[in-house]
Scaffold this active site. Structure first.
Site, mmCIF file in Angstrom:
data_model
loop_
_atom_site.group_PDB
_atom_site.id
_atom_site.type_symbol
_atom_site.label_atom_id
_atom_site.label_comp_id
_atom_site.label_asym_id
_atom_site.label_seq_id
_atom_site.Cartn_x
_atom_site.Cartn_y
_atom_site.Cartn_z
ATOM 1 N N GLU A 22 5.977 -10.082 15.459
ATOM 2 C CA GLU A 22 5.540 -10.585 16.768
ATOM 3 C C GLU A 22 5.971 -12.056 16.910
ATOM 4 O O GLU A 22 6.492 -12.459 17.947
ATOM 5 C CB GLU A 22 4.030 -10.449 16.874
ATOM 6 C CG GLU A 22 3.527 -10.605 18.287
ATOM 7 C CD GLU A 22 2.042 -10.315 18.385
ATOM 8 O OE1 GLU A 22 1.440 -9.952 17.366
ATOM 9 O OE2 GLU A 22 1.508 -10.491 19.495
ATOM 10 N N ARG B 184 0.820 -1.219 0.000
ATOM 11 C CA ARG B 184 0.000 0.000 0.000
ATOM 12 C C ARG B 184 0.852 1.266 0.000
ATOM 13 O O ARG B 184 0.383 2.327 -0.419
ATOM 14 C CB ARG B 184 -0.988 -0.023 1.173
ATOM 15 C CG ARG B 184 -2.108 -1.038 0.961
ATOM 16 C CD ARG B 184 -3.115 -1.010 2.098
ATOM 17 N NE ARG B 184 -2.533 -1.384 3.364
ATOM 18 C CZ ARG B 184 -2.360 -2.645 3.772
ATOM 19 N NH1 ARG B 184 -2.752 -3.649 3.024
ATOM 20 N NH2 ARG B 184 -1.810 -2.895 4.943
#
Ligand code: AMP
Length: 176
Positions: free
Chosen positions: A98, A61
């Site tokens: 993560e 994006r």
């Protein structure tokens, strides 16, 4: 169009792409010429007179915003991509997620020490992608002028992970 109006074109999508994530959907903004145009101007604003020669867009994006920003600043466009997408010699940077790691790549000849580079993405979250992208540009010897995003999830502290880079966000969510 002020920050509040631009914010109204960013849609919250709860539990996407997984439970617990509130996804910032920018497609309503992209679909409105006035909002898209104002967003581009607002993302550029602090860097208008910074002598930017290259605008780096972070896949995917980030490309949508970086290309019109490059044209508006009279600069070149450079893609930072996910592994295996760029066809020529690449430099890569690994960064932590993560769970596990990810990797971004840039063409080795995409920027030189003469370049002033503005890095662009849609959303700044934990800062892992932004940090890896700015590290890539520095590894090529180019100067990072700043990092600009449409939206910052300030409560995730990404700005603090950007290692002193001049970070600009048009819309900020939460406090850092
Ligand atoms: P980070 O590396 O954590 O700063 O994540 C930034 C990248 O992940 C950007 O390229 C964003 O497009 C995407 N991203 C992370 N969190 C969100 C979110 N809540 N909504 C939309 N995009 C996100």
């Amino acid at each position: 169009m002020n920050e509040t109006t631009i914010r109204s074109f960013i849609r919250d999508v709860p539990d996407f792409p997984e439970p617990g994530i509130v996804f910032k959907d920018i497609t309503p903004l992209l679909g409105d010429n006035g909002a898209f145009n104002e967003a581009i101007d607002a993302m550029i604003e602090p860097f208008r007179d910074s002598g930017v020669t290259k605008v780096v867009g972070v896949e995917a994006r980030g490309f949508i915003f970086a290309a019109p920003i490059a044209v508006r600043l009279g600069a070149g466009f450079v893609p930072v991509r996910k592994p295996g997408k760029l066809p020529h010699d690449v430099h890569h940077q690994v960064y932590d997620l993560e769970y596990g790691t990810d990797r971004v790549e840039i063409h080795r000849d995409a920027a030189t020490p003469d370049d002033n580079v503005l890095v662009v993405d849609d959303v700044l979250a934990t800062g892992g992608t932004g940090r890896a992208s700015t590290d890539l540009i520095r590894a090529l010897g180019a100067h990072v002028v700043g990092f600009t995003v449409l939206a910052e999830l300030a409560f995730l502290g990404g700005r603090e992970r950007m290692g002193g880079v001049d970070v600009h966000a048009v819309v900020r969510y939460g406090a850092s």
